[in-house]
Design an enzyme around this catalytic site. Structure first.
Site, mmCIF file in Angstrom:
data_model
loop_
_atom_site.group_PDB
_atom_site.id
_atom_site.type_symbol
_atom_site.label_atom_id
_atom_site.label_comp_id
_atom_site.label_asym_id
_atom_site.label_seq_id
_atom_site.Cartn_x
_atom_site.Cartn_y
_atom_site.Cartn_z
ATOM 1 N N PHE A 168 -0.060 5.215 1.719
ATOM 2 C CA PHE A 168 0.198 4.298 2.409
ATOM 3 C C PHE A 168 1.587 4.120 3.070
ATOM 4 O O PHE A 168 2.568 4.288 2.522
ATOM 5 C CB PHE A 168 -0.092 3.100 1.788
ATOM 6 C CG PHE A 168 0.113 1.429 2.493
ATOM 7 C CD1 PHE A 168 -1.074 1.218 3.012
ATOM 8 C CD2 PHE A 168 1.080 0.661 2.385
ATOM 9 C CE1 PHE A 168 -1.118 -0.130 3.829
ATOM 10 C CE2 PHE A 168 1.234 -0.348 3.117
ATOM 11 C CZ PHE A 168 0.061 -0.958 3.810
ATOM 12 N N ASN A 221 1.957 -5.551 -3.648
ATOM 13 C CA ASN A 221 1.208 -5.730 -2.268
ATOM 14 C C ASN A 221 -0.235 -4.856 -2.304
ATOM 15 O O ASN A 221 -0.193 -3.716 -2.001
ATOM 16 C CB ASN A 221 2.301 -4.877 -1.090
ATOM 17 C CG ASN A 221 1.408 -5.112 0.171
ATOM 18 O OD1 ASN A 221 0.385 -5.586 0.233
ATOM 19 N ND2 ASN A 221 1.971 -4.011 1.026
ATOM 20 N N PRO A 222 -1.257 -5.454 -3.072
ATOM 21 C CA PRO A 222 -2.385 -5.016 -3.326
ATOM 22 C C PRO A 222 -3.214 -4.282 -1.787
ATOM 23 O O PRO A 222 -2.914 -5.191 -1.156
ATOM 24 C CB PRO A 222 -2.970 -5.685 -4.266
ATOM 25 C CG PRO A 222 -2.762 -7.125 -3.868
ATOM 26 C CD PRO A 222 -1.406 -6.974 -3.156
#
Ligand SMILES: C[S@@+](CC[C@H](N)C(=O)[O-])C[C@H]1O[C@@H](n2cnc3c(N)ncnc32)[C@H](O)[C@@H]1O
Length: 295
Positions: A95, A200-201
Site C-alpha cells: 500500500f 489505518n485498516p
C-alpha cells in the site's frame, strides 16, 4: 522519440505524452521521474540543459513515463513516497501511504508527546496493518522512548517496512510481526499495557472496489477491501483493543470519509471506553480520524 535529447527536452516529451493519455499533473510526474533517474533535484534539471542521459537512462526514462501513462502509480514507478517529510521505499504489492494518514499520525504524536510529559518511561505502541511502516517509523523517529509493535498480514509489506526502519535507523524501536490483527501479539506480555493502538485498516466498501481509480486498483486488494460495508476491520479491532490497552490508553483509527457515525456507534457499544470519542477532520471537512481512550 528523437535520438539525442537533453533532460529538458525529455521532460517536455514526457509531459506531452502523459497529457495525451490524460494523466493528471503531467509536468510534475515527468519531472519526478527525471529527478529519480538523474539524482538531480528539479531546479538543476533546468539549469543543466546541455546534460544528456546515456542510452540506458534515456530508455528507463521513456519506460517509466509509459508505465505512468498505463496508470501504474508514480510511487511504484519511482519506488518511493514521502510521508510526514520522511522518504519511504514502496513497491508493487504494498500500500502507498496517503497524505490524509498524516492526520492520524499528527494526532498520535500529539497524544504521545503529551503522555511523555507525565509518563516519561517507555511508551508502548501497536500499529495494526503497518504496510510500508510509515506510521511506525514516523512515531519511532519522533518519540524516542516509544517501542512499536508493527503488525501486518503481508510478508512483503513487512519486508519493505523493515527496510524503511533500517533506512531511518529506528529498527531497535520497532518489532515487526506477521499475522492477523492482534494475534501475533498473543505471546508478548503487553496485554493491558499498551499506551496507543493506531491503525489505518482497509476500509473500502467491497461494492466500491471495482469503481476505484485505475491507479488505486494497482494496489493490493487486501490493503483496501474493508468487507461488505467497509467496516469489517473496525468491527474486529474496536472490541479487541480494550483488552490490550492500559487504563487511559488510546485507540486511534483512520476512517473512510462517510464512516464516522457507524464507527462511533461501535465504540459506544464498548463499555470499557470513555464516553467521549474525538473526531478529527480533513481539509474538506470530513471526519477522518477517531480517537477514544479506555476508562
Ligand atoms: C490501508 S493499508 C495501511 C498501510 C499503512 N499503515 C498506511 O497507513 O499507509 C492497510 C494495511 O493492513 C494490512 N492488513 C490487511 N489485513 C490485515 C490483517 N487481517 N491483519 C493485519 N494487517 C492487515 C494490509 O496488508 C495493509 O498493509
Amino acid at each position: 522519440m528523437p535520438e539525442r535529447k537533453s533532460i529538458r527536452e525529455l521532460i517536455k516529451w514526457g509531459k506531452e505524452y502523459l497529457s495525451s493519455k490524460r494523466i493528471s499533473s503531467p509536468q510534475v510526474v515527468a519531472e519526478l521521474i527525471a529527478e529519480n533517474i538523474t539524482g538531480k533535484s528539479r531546479p538543476y534539471l533546468y539549469f543543466d540543459d546541455d546534460v544528456y542521459l546515456d542510452e540506458k537512462k534515456k530508455a528507463l526514462f521513456e519506460k517509466n513515463i509509459r508505465r505512468c501513462a498505463r496508470k501504474v502509480p508514480l510511487a511504484y514507478v519511482i519506488c518511493e513516497q514521502y510521508f510526514m517529510g520522511y522518504r519511504f521505499f514502496v513497491r508493487p504489492g504494498v500500500f502507498i501511504p496517503r497524505p490524509q494518514t498524516e492526520i492520524l499520525v499528527e494526532k498520535s504524536l500529539q497524544f504521545l508527546q503529551k503522555l511523555n510529559k507525565t509518563h516519561p518511561e517507555k511508551i508502548i505502541v501497536v500499529d495494526i496493518g503497518t504496510g510500508c511502516g510509515n506510521i511506525a517509523v514516523t512515531i519511532a523517529k519522533e518519540i524516542k522512548n516509544a517501542f512499536i509493535y508493527a503488525v501486518d498480514i503481508s510478508s512483503l509489506a513487512l519486508e519493505v517496512a523493515k527496510y524503511n526502519a533500517k533506512y531511518h535507523r529506528v529498527s531497535s524501536q520497532i518489532k515487526f510481526l506477521a499475522g492477523d490483527l492482534f494475534s501475533p501479539l498473543s505471546n508478548i506480555p503487553i496485554q493491558g499495557k499498551i499506551d496507543l493502538i493506531v491503525s489505518n485498516p482497509p476500509y473500502v466498501e467491497r461494492e466500491k472496489m471495482r469503481y476505484l481509480p485505475e491507479e488505486v486498483k494497482k494496489e493490493p486488494d487486501f490493503a483496501l477491501d474493508g468487507g461488505k460495508e467497509g467496516l469489517s476491520f473496525y468491527q474486529r479491532i474496536i472490541p479487541a483493543s480494550t483488552r490490550w490497552l492500559r487504563g487511559k490508553g488510546v485507540l486511534m483509527l483512520e476512517i473512510g470519509y462517510n464512516q464516522a457515525e457507524k464507527v462511533l456507534n461501535m465504540i459506544r457499544r464498548e463499555k470499557e471506553f470513555a464516553n467521549s470519542p474525538c473526531l478529527f477532520y480533513d481539509l474538506e471537512g470530513n471526519a477522518r480520524v477517531i480517537s477514544v481512550a479506555k476508562k
